[in-house]
Write an enzyme that holds these catalytic residues in place. Sequence first.
Site, PDB file in Angstrom:
ATOM      1  N   ASP A   8      21.450  14.094 -21.955  1.00 31.99           N
ATOM      2  CA  ASP A   8      20.027  14.116 -21.630  1.00 31.99           C
ATOM      3  C   ASP A   8      19.881  14.534 -20.174  1.00 31.99           C
ATOM      4  OD1 ASP A   8      19.721  13.160 -24.151  1.00 31.99           O
ATOM      5  OD2 ASP A   8      18.777  11.268 -23.604  1.00 31.99           O
ATOM      6  N   ASP A 129      10.418  11.474 -33.678  1.00 34.61           N
ATOM      7  CA  ASP A 129      10.679  10.278 -32.880  1.00 34.61           C
ATOM      8  C   ASP A 129       9.652   9.223 -33.247  1.00 34.61           C
ATOM      9  OD1 ASP A 129      12.534  11.933 -31.630  1.00 34.61           O
ATOM     10  OD2 ASP A 129      11.067  12.607 -30.152  1.00 34.61           O
TER      11      ASP A 129
END
Length: 243
Positions: A8, A129
Amino acid sequence: MILFPAIDLKDGQCVRLVHGLMDQATVFNDDPAAQARAFEEAGFEYIHLVDLNGAFEGKPVNAAAVESILAAISIPAQLGGGIRDLATIEMWLEKGVRRVIIGTAAVKNPALVIEACRKFPGRIAVGLDAKGGRVATEGWADVSDLTVLDMAGRFEDAGVAAIIYTDIDRDGALQGLNIEATVSLADAISIPVIASGGLSSIEDLKKLIAANCSGIEGAISGRALYDGRLDPSEALKLLRGVA
């Protein structure tokens, strides 16, 4: 079954967030390309990349870091974060990304996914998500009224290569994968599902395998790998025997 190590990217560095909160970022490596190389050398066969700044800003922000990673590895990478139009999708595919993940844009503009799948077959994944079972967008800042199943069903016939299902409530918190919800989703659709959010140990992977769900393509691991809670060789050995 594939185990995807996650990188990330925030401000050019390799970080992990807790519950998707940008102000709760832990820097694990300030050289993302070196981290990607280390994952390849550890035996991983596919890397999961996220441009966190891009997810919040709606456009690529950590492009230089992504390009340095792509130049450093020979294994495929999938990338999400800030990918909201066909031009950006095409740019990343041309630069060497194997699979592009559309998140917010998939919710707000489903036609983009359909068009992208038609133009780039097998190269488009959708990132769904969930917070409390509802789909979240804009770097998880906005929660919609749509359930993950509602959203996934819209892409059933689009030719999506995979759905990456992340449980935000567990992400970065090492609470264990939400296996029940992942299996429910995989059983309900024909698109392969990748589990994400909360993977904490080899036990999670054993439970995922024990669920015996052919629709699950694999799982993503971030913090557990960086913290040393998940041993790469042990995990890869476990998963290599699983289709």
